[in-house]
Design a protein around this motif. Structure first.
Motif, PDB file in Angstrom:
ATOM      1  N   LEU A 111       0.868  -1.125   0.007  1.00 42.86           N
ATOM      2  CA  LEU A 111      -0.042  -0.053  -0.042  1.00 42.86           C
ATOM      3  C   LEU A 111       0.953   1.215  -0.052  1.00 42.86           C
ATOM      4  O   LEU A 111       0.481   2.216  -0.694  1.00 42.86           O
ATOM      5  CB  LEU A 111      -0.959  -0.013   1.264  1.00 42.86           C
ATOM      6  N   ALA A 112       1.817   1.231   0.854  1.00 39.59           N
ATOM      7  CA  ALA A 112       2.629   2.524   0.842  1.00 39.59           C
ATOM      8  C   ALA A 112       3.398   2.586  -0.303  1.00 39.59           C
ATOM      9  O   ALA A 112       3.781   3.694  -0.788  1.00 39.59           O
ATOM     10  CB  ALA A 112       3.777   2.169   2.201  1.00 39.59           C
ATOM     11  N   ALA A 113       3.826   1.486  -0.995  1.00 37.95           N
ATOM     12  CA  ALA A 113       4.837   1.477  -2.356  1.00 37.95           C
ATOM     13  C   ALA A 113       3.904   1.946  -3.513  1.00 37.95           C
ATOM     14  O   ALA A 113       4.462   2.265  -4.486  1.00 37.95           O
ATOM     15  CB  ALA A 113       5.581   0.163  -2.529  1.00 37.95           C
ATOM     16  N   SER A 114       2.589   2.097  -3.364  1.00 38.35           N
ATOM     17  CA  SER A 114       2.050   2.305  -4.386  1.00 38.35           C
ATOM     18  C   SER A 114       2.347   1.598  -5.868  1.00 38.35           C
ATOM     19  O   SER A 114       2.430   2.428  -6.786  1.00 38.35           O
ATOM     20  CB  SER A 114       1.598   3.879  -4.514  1.00 38.35           C
ATOM     21  N   GLY A 115       2.420   0.325  -5.889  1.00 36.95           N
ATOM     22  CA  GLY A 115       2.718  -0.478  -6.932  1.00 36.95           C
ATOM     23  C   GLY A 115       4.050  -0.285  -7.494  1.00 36.95           C
ATOM     24  O   GLY A 115       4.620  -1.215  -8.426  1.00 36.95           O
ATOM     25  N   ARG A 116       5.066   0.308  -6.851  1.00 38.17           N
ATOM     26  CA  ARG A 116       6.467   0.509  -6.802  1.00 38.17           C
ATOM     27  C   ARG A 116       7.069  -0.794  -5.886  1.00 38.17           C
ATOM     28  O   ARG A 116       6.569  -1.347  -5.079  1.00 38.17           O
ATOM     29  CB  ARG A 116       7.101   1.408  -6.424  1.00 38.17           C
ATOM     30  N   PRO A 117       8.573  -1.510  -6.197  1.00 27.96           N
ATOM     31  CA  PRO A 117       8.911  -2.319  -5.436  1.00 27.96           C
ATOM     32  C   PRO A 117       9.080  -1.768  -4.017  1.00 27.96           C
ATOM     33  O   PRO A 117       9.220  -0.774  -3.821  1.00 27.96           O
ATOM     34  CB  PRO A 117      10.269  -2.692  -6.287  1.00 27.96           C
ATOM     35  N   PHE A 118       8.906  -2.751  -2.948  1.00 31.94           N
ATOM     36  CA  PHE A 118       9.473  -2.287  -1.738  1.00 31.94           C
ATOM     37  C   PHE A 118      10.327  -2.784  -0.993  1.00 31.94           C
ATOM     38  O   PHE A 118      10.644  -2.755   0.137  1.00 31.94           O
ATOM     39  CB  PHE A 118       8.017  -2.737  -0.823  1.00 31.94           C
ATOM     40  N   ALA A 119      11.482  -3.087  -1.989  1.00 29.54           N
ATOM     41  CA  ALA A 119      12.762  -3.815  -1.509  1.00 29.54           C
ATOM     42  C   ALA A 119      13.419  -2.677  -0.569  1.00 29.54           C
ATOM     43  O   ALA A 119      14.165  -3.056   0.419  1.00 29.54           O
ATOM     44  CB  ALA A 119      13.528  -4.210  -2.676  1.00 29.54           C
ATOM     45  N   ALA A 120      13.189  -1.633  -0.789  1.00 30.75           N
ATOM     46  CA  ALA A 120      14.097  -0.458   0.099  1.00 30.75           C
ATOM     47  C   ALA A 120      13.483  -0.509   1.472  1.00 30.75           C
ATOM     48  O   ALA A 120      14.388  -0.270   2.306  1.00 30.75           O
ATOM     49  CB  ALA A 120      13.683   1.032  -0.575  1.00 30.75           C
ATOM     50  N   ALA A 121      12.159  -0.980   1.547  1.00 29.46           N
ATOM     51  CA  ALA A 121      11.885  -1.169   3.236  1.00 29.46           C
ATOM     52  C   ALA A 121      12.741  -2.224   3.851  1.00 29.46           C
ATOM     53  O   ALA A 121      13.026  -2.467   5.169  1.00 29.46           O
ATOM     54  CB  ALA A 121      10.431  -1.421   3.139  1.00 29.46           C
ATOM     55  N   LEU A 122      12.899  -3.303   2.969  1.00 22.66           N
ATOM     56  CA  LEU A 122      13.590  -4.463   3.562  1.00 22.66           C
ATOM     57  C   LEU A 122      15.018  -4.355   3.697  1.00 22.66           C
ATOM     58  O   LEU A 122      15.724  -4.848   4.576  1.00 22.66           O
ATOM     59  CB  LEU A 122      13.237  -5.758   2.785  1.00 22.66           C
ATOM     60  N   ASP A 123      15.631  -3.476   2.941  1.00 27.28           N
ATOM     61  CA  ASP A 123      17.065  -2.923   3.174  1.00 27.28           C
ATOM     62  C   ASP A 123      17.148  -2.134   4.193  1.00 27.28           C
ATOM     63  O   ASP A 123      18.104  -2.348   5.104  1.00 27.28           O
ATOM     64  CB  ASP A 123      17.297  -2.147   1.746  1.00 27.28           C
ATOM     65  N   ALA A 124      16.144  -1.528   4.664  1.00 28.77           N
ATOM     66  CA  ALA A 124      16.382  -0.658   5.666  1.00 28.77           C
ATOM     67  C   ALA A 124      16.059  -1.194   6.939  1.00 28.77           C
ATOM     68  O   ALA A 124      16.673  -1.088   8.143  1.00 28.77           O
ATOM     69  CB  ALA A 124      15.298   0.852   5.628  1.00 28.77           C
ATOM     70  N   TYR A 125      15.244  -2.304   7.019  1.00 22.68           N
ATOM     71  CA  TYR A 125      14.818  -3.094   8.158  1.00 22.68           C
ATOM     72  C   TYR A 125      14.891  -4.591   7.648  1.00 22.68           C
ATOM     73  O   TYR A 125      13.637  -5.108   7.392  1.00 22.68           O
ATOM     74  CB  TYR A 125      13.589  -2.780   8.971  1.00 22.68           C
ATOM     75  N   PRO A 126      15.890  -5.278   7.640  1.00 22.66           N
ATOM     76  CA  PRO A 126      15.938  -6.617   7.022  1.00 22.66           C
ATOM     77  C   PRO A 126      15.055  -7.399   7.870  1.00 22.66           C
ATOM     78  O   PRO A 126      14.585  -8.535   7.268  1.00 22.66           O
ATOM     79  CB  PRO A 126      17.516  -7.026   7.228  1.00 22.66           C
ATOM     80  N   ARG A 127      14.685  -7.329   9.138  1.00 22.94           N
ATOM     81  CA  ARG A 127      13.911  -8.262   9.874  1.00 22.94           C
ATOM     82  C   ARG A 127      12.657  -8.228   9.399  1.00 22.94           C
ATOM     83  O   ARG A 127      11.938  -9.441   9.452  1.00 22.94           O
ATOM     84  CB  ARG A 127      14.110  -7.829  11.314  1.00 22.94           C
ATOM     85  N   LEU A 128      12.187  -7.349   8.887  1.00 24.52           N
ATOM     86  CA  LEU A 128      10.841  -7.325   8.531  1.00 24.52           C
ATOM     87  C   LEU A 128      10.620  -8.549   7.052  1.00 24.52           C
ATOM     88  O   LEU A 128       9.369  -8.946   6.875  1.00 24.52           O
ATOM     89  CB  LEU A 128      10.315  -6.113   7.755  1.00 24.52           C
ATOM     90  N   GLY A 129      11.577  -8.825   6.294  1.00 23.14           N
ATOM     91  CA  GLY A 129      11.667  -9.896   5.457  1.00 23.14           C
ATOM     92  C   GLY A 129      10.970 -11.200   6.063  1.00 23.14           C
ATOM     93  O   GLY A 129      10.149 -11.814   5.266  1.00 23.14           O
ATOM     94  N   ALA A 130      11.278 -11.614   7.247  1.00 22.81           N
ATOM     95  CA  ALA A 130      10.796 -12.824   7.775  1.00 22.81           C
ATOM     96  C   ALA A 130       9.388 -12.505   8.260  1.00 22.81           C
ATOM     97  O   ALA A 130       8.696 -13.624   8.521  1.00 22.81           O
ATOM     98  CB  ALA A 130      11.479 -13.433   8.779  1.00 22.81           C
ATOM     99  N   LEU A 131       8.991 -11.222   8.277  1.00 22.92           N
ATOM    100  CA  LEU A 131       7.368 -10.965   8.853  1.00 22.92           C
ATOM    101  C   LEU A 131       6.516 -10.626   7.852  1.00 22.92           C
ATOM    102  O   LEU A 131       5.276 -10.646   8.058  1.00 22.92           O
ATOM    103  CB  LEU A 131       7.543  -9.891   9.682  1.00 22.92           C
ATOM    104  N   LEU A 132       6.770 -11.022   6.428  1.00 21.04           N
ATOM    105  CA  LEU A 132       6.083 -10.388   5.419  1.00 21.04           C
ATOM    106  C   LEU A 132       4.477 -11.124   5.508  1.00 21.04           C
ATOM    107  O   LEU A 132       3.587 -10.530   5.148  1.00 21.04           O
ATOM    108  CB  LEU A 132       6.662 -10.739   4.286  1.00 21.04           C
ATOM    109  N   PRO A 133       4.584 -12.341   5.830  1.00 24.06           N
ATOM    110  CA  PRO A 133       3.200 -12.821   6.051  1.00 24.06           C
ATOM    111  C   PRO A 133       2.588 -12.863   7.278  1.00 24.06           C
ATOM    112  O   PRO A 133       1.097 -13.200   7.214  1.00 24.06           O
ATOM    113  CB  PRO A 133       3.395 -14.652   5.883  1.00 24.06           C
ATOM    114  N   ARG A 134       2.949 -12.287   8.159  1.00 26.47           N
ATOM    115  CA  ARG A 134       2.210 -11.951   9.608  1.00 26.47           C
ATOM    116  C   ARG A 134       1.400 -10.843   9.540  1.00 26.47           C
ATOM    117  O   ARG A 134       1.589  -9.722   8.594  1.00 26.47           O
ATOM    118  CB  ARG A 134       3.542 -11.672  10.580  1.00 26.47           C
TER     119      ARG A 134
END
Length: 242
Positions: A111-134
Motif C-alpha cells: 500500500l505504501a509503495a503504490s505499485g512500486r517495489p518495496f525492497a528499500a523497506a527490507l534493506d532498511a529493516y531486514p527483519r521485516l523480510g521474515a515477517l511479510l506473511p504476519r
C-alpha cells in the motif's frame, strides 16, 4: 488570523506561526512558532503533556488550530484538510496505530509503495523480510515501529512527521532509524522526550516545548552544551516554587 491558501509567507520547509490548539476548555499550544527547513531534521523535545505531539498533529492537519497558521513552502495551508496535505507529500507517523493491524506486513508495504517495489523497506529493516506473511497487529511494538517507518520511507514524502520513532526498538535499530531519517531528501520532524544520541551533533534544529510553549530553540550542539553545563557541579541554590 491565517491567510488564504496560496499566499506566500515563508521559505522552503514547514512552519507553525503563533499556533494555538484547544481540546475543549484546555489550550494545548499557546502561540507556538517554529520552522523546520527541508531537507533536514528538526527535533521537538518535551515531556508528556508538553505539546510536542499536538504540534505534529497541527502540522499534519489532524487537529485544527484555534488561532495562528501552518505554512508550507511559503503557502498558508491552515485550512487544507489532512488528506489534502497527505496528497501533497506530508506523511505523519503517530506513536500509536501507525500501521494497518488487520493487514499483513507485505500488504502494508504494498500500500505504501503504490505499485512500486518495496525492497528499500527490507534493506532498511531486514527483519521485516521474515515477517511479510504476519498480520501487522501481531507484531511487537518495535516491529510495528519498523513497519510504520518503512511505510513512510516508501511514500517518498516531502515532509515526514514522526512521534517517538525509536519507541520499542533496540539501541542498534534506533541508531539505524535516525540514520535513515537523517538521509531522507525531505523535511523530517521528530518528537522525542530526550535528544537521541545520533542527532546530538551537526546542524539538527531543536525546539524544546514545555506546557504548550517553546522554551528553547537552537542547534543540537547548543542543547548538548547546555545539558553539559547543567550537569556540572556548582553551588547549591535555594529551592524555588515551580
Amino acid at each position: 488570523m491565517s491567510g488564504a491558501v496560496g499566499t506566500p509567507l515563508s521559505p522552503t520547509g514547514v512552519s507553525l506561526r503563533h499556533a494555538r490548539v484547544r481540546y475543549g476548555p484546555l489550550e494545548a499550544l499557546h502561540g507556538v512558532t517554529l520552522h523546520a527547513p527541508a531537507p533536514g531534521v528538526t527535533v521537538l523535545l518535551g515531556r508528556n503533556g508538553s505539546g510536542r505531539t499536538t504540534a505534529l498533529r497541527a502540522l499534519a492537519g489532524t487537529v485544527p488550530l484555534s488561532q495562528g497558521a501552518v505554512v508550507w513552502d511559503g503557502t498558508d495551508v491552515t485550512r487544507l484538510p489532512a488528506y489534502e496535505r497527505a496528497r501533497l507529500g506530508l506523511c505523519l507517523v503517530p506513536d500509536r496505530r501507525a500501521v494497518f493491524g488487520s493487514l499483513t506486513v507485505r500488504e502494508n508495504l504494498e500500500l505504501a509503495a503504490s505499485g512500486r517495489p518495496f525492497a528499500a523497506a527490507l534493506d532498511a529493516y531486514p527483519r521485516l523480510g521474515a515477517l511479510l506473511p504476519r498480520r501487522a497487529g501481531t507484531l511487537s511494538g518495535g516491529e510495528q515501529r519498523m513497519l510504520a517507518l518503512s511505510r513512510a520511507l516508501l511514500a517518498r514524502a516531502r515532509v515526514v512527521l514522526v512521534d517517538e520513532p525509536s519507541q520499542g526498538m533496540s539501541p542498534v535499530i534506533a541508531a539505524r532509524t535516525y540514520e535513515l531519517l537523517s538521509g531522507l531528501d525531505a523535511g523530517v520532524i521528530v518528537a522525542e522526550q530526550r535528544l537521541p544520541p545520533g542527532l546530538r551533533s551537526g546542524t539538527t534544529i531543536v525546539y524544546e516545548l514545555r506546557r504548550g510553549a517553546v522554551v528553547f530553540s537552537g542547534e543540537a550542539a547548543e542543547t548538548s552544551a547546555s545539558a553539559a553545563a547543567a550537569d556540572a557541579p556548582g553551588p547549591a541554590e535555594p529551592t524555588r516554587p515551580t
